[in-house]
Design an enzyme around this catalytic site. Structure first.
Site, PDB file in Angstrom:
ATOM      1  N   SER A 262       0.840  -1.197   0.000  1.00 38.97           N
ATOM      2  CA  SER A 262       0.000   0.000   0.000  1.00 38.97           C
ATOM      3  C   SER A 262       0.875   1.246   0.000  1.00 38.97           C
ATOM      4  O   SER A 262       2.086   1.170   0.242  1.00 38.97           O
ATOM      5  CB  SER A 262      -0.881   0.000   1.247  1.00 38.97           C
ATOM      6  OG  SER A 262      -0.090   0.284   2.374  1.00 38.97           O
ATOM      7  N   LYS A 263       0.238   2.373  -0.244  1.00 39.23           N
ATOM      8  CA  LYS A 263       0.971   3.641  -0.238  1.00 39.23           C
ATOM      9  C   LYS A 263       1.621   3.856   1.126  1.00 39.23           C
ATOM     10  O   LYS A 263       2.732   4.347   1.220  1.00 39.23           O
ATOM     11  CB  LYS A 263      -0.001   4.781  -0.556  1.00 39.23           C
ATOM     12  CG  LYS A 263       0.676   6.119  -0.623  1.00 39.23           C
ATOM     13  CD  LYS A 263      -0.286   7.211  -0.930  1.00 39.23           C
ATOM     14  CE  LYS A 263      -0.619   8.097   0.243  1.00 39.23           C
ATOM     15  NZ  LYS A 263       0.479   8.560   1.065  1.00 39.23           N
TER      16      LYS A 263
END
Ligand code: GLU
Length: 507
Positions: A262-263
């Protein structure tokens, strides 16, 4: 599937923010497949979720694809025969299909208010709108026809939901996973058309893939649970024979393999996850992208292609054209691919070594300009680059590795020379400077043998006299072969630096 069918694939991002590298890989695999088969690569912007829509994201996505060299053949800006390419502009057609599904008994109107649904969720923590409870809820299946008509006539807000059958096995053949089956009883009655008249993803993806004559639907593994709903829609709308072939790409995993990347993982571990810088217009927060971090598009694309695919050999470096030639869906793995930032940097390093001079020039020139170096002789710059290329992981490293080719060192690593300095060395360098002032030809190999002969004659050790020379020319213990540096700096500059260095070593 009809084998004569024109190959048409689509990348269908929702414009909600920065483009995650998983999204770029989906785009890339679609692109490679299309180009390998001489087909069309379509960009469809899935902007029907008004709550998450971000205006600038569409242009940003197009820019990312452009930067990667994988531009679509058809898109909101490229046009094409299957437009509009924004879902929000296709709104008119979705209601008609949703109504058709209701009329045919495959879907129904649901009038439950959000408060009512919220109350249900409180009562049943795992609440799902499904065959198990639909008759206790407020919809056209639980109400009489008259009541339903009245609700509709009164303009009662409503959604349209699919009526999932019970006890059916729904299956399809995934090009990567083989036959995948689902039990229809376990799937809830998904909303197809929202109260605002917009379709949900489920309805829109089927209608659009059909209307845009998509032959292959390739998307991330996270969409696999939606497949049974989509298959039924293809069937219920009477299009099953035209259903595209499907493949669900493996997830891109965190470096430790524990879950989807994920970011936040990027923020936490200090690497980019988006293709290019993304600035959130609401919070102003800037998230760094691979491009701005100094990745070459060639390296980024190459790295992405190998996240879940290989050509069956040990080869790791591929140009985009080679990828187009070699790509095949059956060499995509089912298992998730771990993202490894060190490996990503390796790809960049390898690509910097390989790429044509002109491909690096714009960035190098702007780095030089930032440091006040303008109008550099092109031949000189080419030679500098050839010498330092090997040492760059990012183009931004160029200044650190090569600044001494443009400015004389101001500071010296005195620690490396002063403790062992003696008169003998002063004599050696004074003499050497005098000889170099007339030395010819000023070439690396000749300079090297001349210098080494002088060291031998002096009776001192090689290292004792090589390191000071390097520090005089460069300032520290780094850089390419010292005689290559001297050759490129030229006689005048080399001699000037040796004089300046010699003085500095005494003070
Ligand atoms: N709009 C979906 C997304 O944002 C597209 C999924 C698909 O390709 O079907 O990923």
């Amino acid at each position: 599937m009809d084998t004569d069918r024109k190959i048409r694939v689509r990348f269908a991002p929702s414009p909600t923010g920065g483009l995650h590298l998983g999204g770029v890989r989906t785009a890339l695999f679609n692109y490679l497949f299309a180009k390998h088969h001489g087909g069309d690569f379509v960009l469809r912007v899935e902007d029907t979720d008004k709550t998450r829509f971000v205006l600038e994201a569409e242009e940003y996505i197009l820019d990312c694809l452009k930067w990667c060299g994988i531009e679509p053949d058809e898109s909101p800006v490229h046009g094409g025969n299957y437009g509009p390419y924004r879902q929000s502009e296709r709104k008119a057609s979705y209601r008609q299909y949703a109504e058709q599904l209701v009329a045919d008994g495959y879907a129904y109107y649901a009038f439950d208010t959000s408060e009512e649904l919220e109350a249900q969720r409180k009562l049943h923590p795992n609440f799902k709108y499904s065959h198990e409870n639909r008759l206790q809820l407020c919809n056209s299946l639980s109400l009489s026809d008259e009541e339903t008509q009245r609700f509709l006539a009164d303009g009662h807000p409503h959604v349209i939901r699919i009526k999932m059958p019970t006890g059916e096995t729904i299956s399809f053949e995934d090009m990567i996973r083989g036959v995948v089956t689902f039990d229809s009883s376990l799937v809830d009655d998904k909303v197809l058309l929202k109260a605002d008249g917009m379709p949900t993803y489920h309805l829109a993806v089927v209608v659009d893939d059909h209307q845009m004559a998509i032959s292959h639907t390739f998307r991330g593994e996270e969409w696999l649970p939606s497949a049974p709903v989509h298959i039924l829609l293809w069937e219920y709308l009477g299009w099953r024979d035209l259903m595209p072939q499907w493949a669900h790409f493996p997830l891109i995993l965190k470096p430790d393999g524990n879950g989807k990347l994920s970011k936040r993982d990027g923020d936490r571990l200090g690497f980019p996850v988006y293709a290019m810088n993304w600035q959130d217009s609401k919070t102003g927060q800037l998230t760094k992208g691979f491009r701005e971090m100094g990745f070459l598009p060639e390296a980024f694309v190459n790295m992405l292609a190998l996240l879940g695919w290989n050509d069956g050999t040990e080869q790791e470096l591929f140009t985009l054209d080679e990828l187009v030639t070699k790509f095949s869906v059956d060499r995509i793995s089912k298992a998730g691919a771990k993202f490894d930032f060190e490996k990503a940097k390796w790809f960049n390093h390898e690509w910097i070594k390989r790429i044509e001079y002109s491909g690096l020039l714009p960035q190098i020139n702007s780095l030089l300009a930032i440091n006040g170096i303008l109008d550099v002789d092109e031949k000189y710059l080419r030679e500098v680059l050839a010498l330092v290329k090997e040492r760059l992981t990012f183009i931004a490293d160029f200044w650190e590795q090569a600044s001494f080719f443009f400015v004389r060192p101001e500071h010296y690593d005195l620690q490396a020379v002063q403790p062992k300095w003696n008169d003998e060395k002063t004599v050696f360098f004074t003499d050497m400077i005098a000889q170099l002032e007339n030395f010819d030809p000023w070439h690396s190999a000749e300079l090297e043998s001349f210098y080494k002969l002088a060291i031998n004659a002096s009776g001192m050790k090689m290292g004792e006299l090589m390191l000071p020379l390097r520090i005089m020319l460069v300032g520290g213990k780094f850089g390419p072969h010292v005689f290559d540096i001297a050759a490129l700096l030229g006689r005048e500059e080399t001699v000037a630096r040796m004089k300046k260095g010699l003085e500095a070593f005494f003070t």
